[in-house]
Scaffold this active site. Structure first.
Site, PDB file in Angstrom:
ATOM      1  N   HIS A  74       0.855  -1.195   0.000  1.00  0.00           N
ATOM      2  CA  HIS A  74       0.000   0.000   0.000  1.00  0.00           C
ATOM      3  C   HIS A  74       0.887   1.239   0.000  1.00  0.00           C
ATOM      4  O   HIS A  74       1.675   1.443   0.926  1.00  0.00           O
ATOM      5  CB  HIS A  74      -0.875   0.039   1.263  1.00  0.00           C
ATOM      6  CG  HIS A  74      -1.972  -0.978   1.255  1.00  0.00           C
ATOM      7  ND1 HIS A  74      -2.995  -0.967   2.166  1.00  0.00           N
ATOM      8  CD2 HIS A  74      -2.201  -2.029   0.446  1.00  0.00           C
ATOM      9  CE1 HIS A  74      -3.817  -1.973   1.923  1.00  0.00           C
ATOM     10  NE2 HIS A  74      -3.345  -2.635   0.879  1.00  0.00           N
ATOM     11  N   TYR A 202      -8.638   4.888   8.415  1.00  0.00           N
ATOM     12  CA  TYR A 202      -8.745   5.161   9.852  1.00  0.00           C
ATOM     13  C   TYR A 202      -9.818   6.215  10.025  1.00  0.00           C
ATOM     14  O   TYR A 202      -9.712   7.298   9.425  1.00  0.00           O
ATOM     15  CB  TYR A 202      -7.433   5.715  10.397  1.00  0.00           C
ATOM     16  CG  TYR A 202      -6.320   4.709  10.579  1.00  0.00           C
ATOM     17  CD1 TYR A 202      -6.098   4.100  11.813  1.00  0.00           C
ATOM     18  CD2 TYR A 202      -5.468   4.386   9.526  1.00  0.00           C
ATOM     19  CE1 TYR A 202      -5.061   3.183  11.996  1.00  0.00           C
ATOM     20  CE2 TYR A 202      -4.430   3.471   9.698  1.00  0.00           C
ATOM     21  CZ  TYR A 202      -4.237   2.874  10.939  1.00  0.00           C
ATOM     22  OH  TYR A 202      -3.215   1.974  11.114  1.00  0.00           O
ATOM     23  N   PRO A 294      -2.609  -0.765  19.179  1.00  0.00           N
ATOM     24  CA  PRO A 294      -2.445  -1.156  17.768  1.00  0.00           C
ATOM     25  C   PRO A 294      -2.696  -0.038  16.752  1.00  0.00           C
ATOM     26  O   PRO A 294      -2.429  -0.229  15.558  1.00  0.00           O
ATOM     27  CB  PRO A 294      -3.457  -2.292  17.581  1.00  0.00           C
ATOM     28  CG  PRO A 294      -4.416  -2.168  18.703  1.00  0.00           C
ATOM     29  CD  PRO A 294      -3.691  -1.526  19.832  1.00  0.00           C
ATOM     30  N   LYS A 298       2.498  -0.806  15.109  1.00  0.00           N
ATOM     31  CA  LYS A 298       3.947  -0.834  15.359  1.00  0.00           C
ATOM     32  C   LYS A 298       4.454  -2.079  16.095  1.00  0.00           C
ATOM     33  O   LYS A 298       5.656  -2.357  16.074  1.00  0.00           O
ATOM     34  CB  LYS A 298       4.339   0.402  16.195  1.00  0.00           C
ATOM     35  CG  LYS A 298       4.323   1.699  15.423  1.00  0.00           C
ATOM     36  CD  LYS A 298       5.587   1.863  14.595  1.00  0.00           C
ATOM     37  CE  LYS A 298       5.445   2.880  13.493  1.00  0.00           C
ATOM     38  NZ  LYS A 298       4.966   2.339  12.219  1.00  0.00           N
ATOM     39  N   TYR A 386       4.738   6.180  10.051  1.00  0.00           N
ATOM     40  CA  TYR A 386       3.871   5.035   9.732  1.00  0.00           C
ATOM     41  C   TYR A 386       4.617   3.980   8.924  1.00  0.00           C
ATOM     42  O   TYR A 386       4.504   2.786   9.207  1.00  0.00           O
ATOM     43  CB  TYR A 386       2.614   5.516   8.989  1.00  0.00           C
ATOM     44  CG  TYR A 386       1.517   4.485   9.005  1.00  0.00           C
ATOM     45  CD1 TYR A 386       0.705   4.295  10.130  1.00  0.00           C
ATOM     46  CD2 TYR A 386       1.291   3.649   7.910  1.00  0.00           C
ATOM     47  CE1 TYR A 386      -0.283   3.329  10.168  1.00  0.00           C
ATOM     48  CE2 TYR A 386       0.301   2.673   7.930  1.00  0.00           C
ATOM     49  CZ  TYR A 386      -0.485   2.528   9.063  1.00  0.00           C
ATOM     50  OH  TYR A 386      -1.464   1.553   9.098  1.00  0.00           O
TER      51      TYR A 386
END
Ligand code: RFL
Ligand code: PHB
Length: 392
Positions: A74, A202, A294, A298, A386
């Site tokens: 992604h 998200y 979560p 990570k 990220y």
């Protein structure tokens, strides 16, 4: 029965298995002990997002073939709030780094296959594992297997036995603990439904957090914020879908595809750090040493970074009898850990509804999200954290 090895590894999660493989490649002997069954370890549904550094590591050590074939790279992700979805171009903002969606259970499956192929010991369903004499030069690990007592004499013990393991408690009061629990949990499901977005979403909604993810072209993975002591029995499938659609649907008509739910579970949210990550010849790695909520994706990636560092230190130790990398293992790990703690705490705080929040707090959260999706500097900061910083 008494046996001996160079490194005794407690736990066959991603950390223990990757450590065993890294050591094998450098000719260092190890025994891996796991108290659960092989099927249980392989079927446990957990992480899904691999950082670039984790993907590179899997490839470098020769276990990346299926990941390259079946993993879903992604280059970006979405944040949704106030009814709109906003895209963040992770690869464009980080010089081409990206994440790969590939289930943790697939990572574990690949690492178990690699271990079995080496012929080195990996024992499942062992009992009564205990660690001894790690403040001396000859630590020992005791366990039972098929009703028989065993003892391993080794040079080093690697505590890769997760948050509920026995290695961290064995160090006891020598550790300083930093901890935060959150007043909510995640209800997570796997559904047989094709992902309706090619990238993660998200979402912060009036009714709480929701996350859209996936495992394959035919499996969607979804999470929603719920009460910490929520009973899964209160969540029949219809209620889960209604809540997920409400929280994720955006004004352009996007929503997740629905399909049969094949797995559901509730995960508490916690930030936790034990310092230092070492006592004598016992080294903690992965969830045994630290837990992140979560939201930042990570935990597994930190575990991989720990064992990469530990393996390098052990290669130096066996190759030259020097201990300098073992001596800095904890400090270097804690720097990375706290970086991940900060990021995971920030993502969690920005994206969840808190019971005791004031209207001011909520508007500030929305302002945080507004800023994130409208400032290139803010997006770059998110993206670099990220996709993860290179292993160090
Ligand atoms: P693990 O995976 O817990 O493995 C530890 C192993 O040790 C065994 N064990 C023992 N063995 C022998 N003797 C004993 N006394 C033992 N006690 C325990 C256990 O059975 C187990 O097999 O730890 P490890 O290897 O450090 O790996 C850490 C990761 O599992 C964890 O950080 C991630 O799953 C966290 N996580 C995520 N991380 C990411 O990087 N990206 C994600 O997208 C992501 N999503 C998640 C997550 C964790 C979640 N849950 C369920 C906590 C999503 C969720 C919902
Ligand atoms: C997952 O796909 O399981 C997943 C994705 C992103 C997260 C956590 C879990 O932040």
């Amino acid at each position: 029965m008494s046996e001996s090895t160079q490194v005794a590894i407690v736990g066959a999660g991603p950390a223990g298995l990757m450590l065993g493989h890294l050591l094998h490649l450098r000719g260092i002997d190890s025994v891996i002990l796991e108290n659960r069954s092989q099927d249980y370890v392989i079927e446990r549904v957990r992480a899904g997002v691999l950082e670039q550094g984790t993907v590179d590591l899997m490839n470098e050590v020769g276990v990346g073939q299926r990941l390259m074939r079946e993993g879903m790279r992604h280059d970006g992700l979405y944040f949704a709030f106030n009814g709109d979805r906003h895209h963040i171009d992770l690869a464009g903002l980080t010089g081409g780094r990206a994440i790969t969606v590939y289930g943790q259970n697939e990572v574990v499956k690949d690492l178990i296959a690699a271990r079995v192929a080496t012929g080195r010991p990996l024992h499942f369903e062992v009992g009564d594992v205990s660690v001894h004499d790690f403040e001396s030069g000859a630590p020992r690990v005791r366990y039972t297997r098929d009703g028989q007592s065993h003892e391993i004499v080794c040079d080093v013990i690697a505590g890769c036995d997760g948050f509920h393991g026995i290695c961290r408690p064995a160090i006891g009061s020598h550790l300083r603990i930093y901890e935060r629990t959150y007043p909510f949990a995640w209800l997570g499901i796997l559904a047989s439904a094709s992902p309706s977005s090619p990238e993660l979403v998200y979402s912060l909604h009036e009714r709480g957090f929701a996350l859209f993810s996936m495992r394959s072209p035919s499996v969607t993975r979804l999470y929603l914020q719920c009460a910490p002591e929520e009973d899964i029995a209160n969540w029949p499938d219809d209620r889960i879908w209604e809540e997920l659609r409400t929280r994720l649907r955006t004004s352009d008509g996007w929503e997740p595809n629905q399909g049969p739910i094949t797995q559901k579970s509730i995960t508490p949210m916690r930030s936790f750090v034990a310092e230092p990550m070492r006592r004598g010849r016992l080294f903690l790695a992965g969830d045994a040493a630290h837990i992140v909520p979560p939201t930042g994706a990570k935990g597994l990636n930190l575990a991989m970074a720990d064992v990469w560092r530990l393996a390098n230190a052990l290669v130096e130790f066996y190759g030259s009898s020097r201990q300098s990398l073992l001596d800095t293992y904890s400090d270097r790990g804690l720097r990375r850990t706290w970086r991940a703690q900060r990021f995971s705490w920030w993502m969690t705080s920005m994206l969840h509804r808190f019971e005791d929040e004031s209207p001011f707090d909520h508007r500030r959260q929305l302002a945080d999200l507004e800023y994130l999706v409208s400032s290139r500097a803010a997006m770059t900061s998110l993206a670099e954290n990220y996709v993860g910083t290179p292993l160090d």
